[in-house]
Design an enzyme around this catalytic site. Structure first.
Site, mmCIF file in Angstrom:
data_model
loop_
_atom_site.group_PDB
_atom_site.id
_atom_site.type_symbol
_atom_site.label_atom_id
_atom_site.label_comp_id
_atom_site.label_asym_id
_atom_site.label_seq_id
_atom_site.Cartn_x
_atom_site.Cartn_y
_atom_site.Cartn_z
ATOM 1 N N LYS A 1 0.842 -1.217 0.000
ATOM 2 C CA LYS A 1 0.000 0.000 0.000
ATOM 3 C C LYS A 1 0.866 1.251 0.000
ATOM 4 C CE LYS A 1 -1.821 1.618 4.043
ATOM 5 N NZ LYS A 1 -1.433 3.036 4.164
ATOM 6 N N ASN A 2 1.854 1.280 0.881
ATOM 7 C CA ASN A 2 2.642 2.511 1.031
ATOM 8 C C ASN A 2 3.604 2.732 -0.134
ATOM 9 O OD1 ASN A 2 1.322 3.045 3.367
ATOM 10 N ND2 ASN A 2 3.030 2.590 4.744
ATOM 11 N N CYS B 1 -4.723 8.651 9.919
ATOM 12 C CA CYS B 1 -4.655 7.968 11.208
ATOM 13 C C CYS B 1 -4.454 8.974 12.344
ATOM 14 C CB CYS B 1 -3.474 7.008 11.228
ATOM 15 S SG CYS B 1 -3.770 5.510 10.322
ATOM 16 N N ARG C 1 1.634 14.702 13.336
ATOM 17 C CA ARG C 1 1.991 14.431 11.938
ATOM 18 C C ARG C 1 1.983 15.672 11.047
ATOM 19 N NH1 ARG C 1 -0.273 8.632 10.112
ATOM 20 N NH2 ARG C 1 1.607 8.686 8.870
ATOM 21 N N ASP D 1 5.090 0.624 12.034
ATOM 22 C CA ASP D 1 3.850 0.020 11.551
ATOM 23 C C ASP D 1 3.673 -1.439 11.996
ATOM 24 O OD1 ASP D 1 3.147 2.374 10.382
ATOM 25 O OD2 ASP D 1 3.488 1.749 8.308
ATOM 26 N N ILE E 1 8.841 7.027 16.539
ATOM 27 C CA ILE E 1 8.423 7.717 15.311
ATOM 28 C C ILE E 1 7.165 8.567 15.544
ATOM 29 C CG2 ILE E 1 7.854 7.427 12.846
ATOM 30 C CD1 ILE E 1 10.648 6.391 13.514
ATOM 31 N N ARG F 1 -8.520 -0.110 5.251
ATOM 32 C CA ARG F 1 -7.599 0.821 4.586
ATOM 33 C C ARG F 1 -6.292 0.109 4.209
ATOM 34 N NH1 ARG F 1 -5.849 5.274 8.010
ATOM 35 N NH2 ARG F 1 -4.574 5.518 6.175
HETATM 36 C C1 UD1 Z 1 4.818 6.815 6.233
HETATM 37 C C2 UD1 Z 1 3.878 5.632 6.127
HETATM 38 C C3 UD1 Z 1 3.397 5.213 7.508
HETATM 39 C C4 UD1 Z 1 4.598 4.936 8.405
HETATM 40 C C5 UD1 Z 1 5.553 6.129 8.407
HETATM 41 C C6 UD1 Z 1 6.842 5.847 9.174
HETATM 42 C C7 UD1 Z 1 2.831 5.997 3.975
HETATM 43 C C8 UD1 Z 1 1.615 6.326 3.205
HETATM 44 N N1 UD1 Z 1 2.738 6.016 5.306
HETATM 45 O O1 UD1 Z 1 4.077 7.888 6.806
HETATM 46 O O2 UD1 Z 1 2.607 4.025 7.365
HETATM 47 O O3 UD1 Z 1 4.130 4.706 9.721
HETATM 48 O O4 UD1 Z 1 5.936 6.476 7.066
HETATM 49 O O5 UD1 Z 1 7.489 4.737 8.629
HETATM 50 O O6 UD1 Z 1 3.862 5.675 3.406
HETATM 51 N N2 UD1 Z 1 7.390 14.558 10.290
HETATM 52 C C9 UD1 Z 1 7.563 15.888 10.571
HETATM 53 N N3 UD1 Z 1 7.350 16.786 9.564
HETATM 54 C C10 UD1 Z 1 6.996 16.405 8.308
HETATM 55 C C11 UD1 Z 1 6.845 15.032 8.028
HETATM 56 C C12 UD1 Z 1 7.062 14.128 9.052
HETATM 57 O O7 UD1 Z 1 7.864 16.270 11.691
HETATM 58 O O8 UD1 Z 1 6.834 17.268 7.444
HETATM 59 C C13 UD1 Z 1 7.597 13.567 11.368
HETATM 60 C C14 UD1 Z 1 6.350 12.759 11.692
HETATM 61 O O9 UD1 Z 1 5.489 13.429 12.581
HETATM 62 C C15 UD1 Z 1 6.955 11.514 12.288
HETATM 63 C C16 UD1 Z 1 8.241 11.329 11.495
HETATM 64 O O10 UD1 Z 1 8.530 12.599 10.916
HETATM 65 O O11 UD1 Z 1 7.280 11.728 13.630
HETATM 66 C C17 UD1 Z 1 8.182 10.305 10.403
HETATM 67 O O12 UD1 Z 1 7.047 10.521 9.611
HETATM 68 P P1 UD1 Z 1 7.033 10.165 8.053
HETATM 69 O O13 UD1 Z 1 8.162 9.246 7.747
HETATM 70 O O14 UD1 Z 1 6.922 11.408 7.289
HETATM 71 O O15 UD1 Z 1 5.667 9.355 7.938
HETATM 72 P P2 UD1 Z 1 4.644 9.374 6.751
HETATM 73 O O16 UD1 Z 1 5.329 9.601 5.459
HETATM 74 O O17 UD1 Z 1 3.500 10.255 7.118
#
Ligand code: UD1
Length: 420
Positions: A22-23, A119, A124, A308, A330, A400
């Site tokens: 999915k991701n 979620c 986030r 995850d 995370i 989902r």
């Molecule tokens: C993706 C995955 C999710 C997984 C996560 C971590 C998808 C669709 N989802 O989510 O299933 O749990 O990676 O492996 O691929 N952060 C910031 N600022 C930002 C972006 C992120 O502070 O602009 C922080 C987040 O709050 C979190 C960390 O960085 O603490 C990692 O998040 P991120 O890797 O971006 O997760 P997603 O891409 O949302």
């Protein structure tokens, strides 16, 4: 509202086939905005999140051929209809909708995306997506819950240091830089297999992306990309979830269509716990194992242990005869499954971002509430090993990310059904 009802205690044996990731497929679908030609995808999971992404893309002019989605094939082709807004009603359903920001901005020089929902696992933010795109020359304004961005002169390659590792921010910036003018050097990128799969797909579309360090890439921006055919990697989180089911209650349960390289983080934990498994080229067979030891885990960016799978491994650790701990690094609010699991008899306490999992006696089925995608599936795992009946409410979270979960488990002997 639909519910899942599980009567626990039935051993699982036979085969479970893992679907596409999915991701991985979500950003790859968004990447179709970077070309006028069709992108043909195979091994696409037929999941609610994919349907949501199709709706987001369709609202921007993408034609999606879903006639073969039940055979896990999807074709997406961007047609410019001068619509550059991803609306709140769609984005709130799935945070990954924000992945259209980079490609749309690169292609149209303008994009608006509602601030994401998805979620409920913490704040986030998307500040890193925005900061990285600013480095390529984009200007941002936040207005009425929408992030509006413009790059009137087009995006221009630059050096970008991501302040921390983010999967989504890496994907957005890689897609945007692929159509920026000139070279971009991006430092501290996520190297999750899903990011690598996106890079592979972009390269087959004509993008020039090279690793010049473990987390450092160079991208030579192109004026156009072309269409492609791409096979999506297997879903390592779905695979890990069923591997944990095998360790909990499997009788030679075979999980097939996995990529063993992507599973090393969970296999390391299985080895520490002395779980009985046999790994083959693209499958693994697992049987229920008595666990005599505890482990101290932390969730980390890949290749570390994935957040995850944190909720799911917690159920397994609760069967150990010794204490274990998990530090969640995370997402700050990702222990919402703990109170629900404890209602079934687990002995888990939380101190800040650390959980202590103490040995529990037999779990007892209960009505429980799914709170997010991975939390929900941990309740399914707990239900499978509990005495009596577990009723899981709010299962739309599970749909989902887990394709035909009742079918996959019941075919292997689990007593699980969906009721209205
Ligand atoms: C993706 C995955 C999710 C997984 C996560 C971590 C998808 C669709 N989802 O989510 O299933 O749990 O990676 O492996 O691929 N952060 C910031 N600022 C930002 C972006 C992120 O502070 O602009 C922080 C987040 O709050 C979190 C960390 O960085 O603490 C990692 O998040 P991120 O890797 O971006 O997760 P997603 O891409 O949302």
């Amino acid at each position: 509202m639909e519910k899942i009802v599980i009567t626990g205690g039935e051993p699982l044996s036979g085969n479970i086939t893992i679907g596409g990731s999915k991701n991985a497929v979500l950003p790859i679908m968004a990447a179709c905005i970077l070309t006028d030609e069709a992108v043909h995808l195979t091994n696409v999971p037929n999941l609610q999140d994919i349907q949501t992404m199709i709706k987001v893309l369709e609202s921007l002019g993408v034609k999606a051929d879903i006639s073969n989605l039940s055979q896990n094939k999807l074709t997406v082709c961007y047609e410019d209809i001068n619509k550059n807004i991803a609306e709140y009603d769609l984005v709130r359903k799935m945070r990954a909708s924000v992945l259209i920001l980079g490609p749309l901005l690169a292609r149209k020089k303008e994009a608006s995306v509602s601030l994401p929902g998805g979620c409920a696992i913490g704040a986030r933010p998307i500040d890193m997506h925005i900061d990285a795109l600013k480095k390529l020359g984009a200007e941002f304004v936040l207005d009425s819950g929408y992030v509006n961005c413009k790059a009137p002169k087009g995006l221009k390659g630059n050096k970008i240091d991501l302040k921390k590792i983010s999967v989504g921010a890496s994907e957005n910036i890689i897609m945007a830089a692929s159509l920026a003018s000139g070279e971009s050097e991006i430092n501290n990128i996520a190297i999750e297999p899903e990011v690598i799969d996106l890079i592979k797909c972009l390269k087959s579309m004509g993008s020039e992306i090279d690793f010049i360090g473990d987390r450092k890439i160079l991208i030579q921006g192109k004026e156009n990309l072309r269409g492609t055919t791409h096979e999506v990697i297997p879903d390592r989180i779905e695979a890990g979830t069923y591997m944990i089911a095998g360790a909990l209650i499997g009788n030679n349960l075979k999980i097939q269509n996995i990529e063993p390289d992507h599973m090393q983080n969970i296999l390391n934990v299985f080895e520490e716990l002395k779980i009985d498994f046999k790994l083959n080229k693209d499958s693994i067979s697992i049987s229920k194992s008595d666990i005599e030891v505890g482990v101290n885990l932390q969730t980390e960016e890949y290749p570390g242990f994935p957040t995850d799978l944190q909720a799911q491994i917690m159920v397994l650790l609760s069967k150990s005869k010794k204490n274990s701990s998990i530090i969640e690094n995370i997402f700050e609010n990702r222990f919402m499954h703990v109170p629900e699991l404890n209602r079934m008899g687990t002995q888990i306490s939380i101190e800040g971002n650390k959980s202590i999992i103490s040995p529990s006696s037999e779990l007892i089925g209960a009505p429980v509430m799914a709170t997010d995608l991975r939390a929900s599936v941990s309740l399914v795992l707990a239900g499978l090993i509990s005495k009596g009946e577990t009723i899981i409410n709010r299962i739309y979270h599970i749909d989902r990310g887990y394709e035909e979960i009742e079918k996959k488990i019941s075919q292997c002997g689990g007593n699980i059904k969906r009721i209205k």
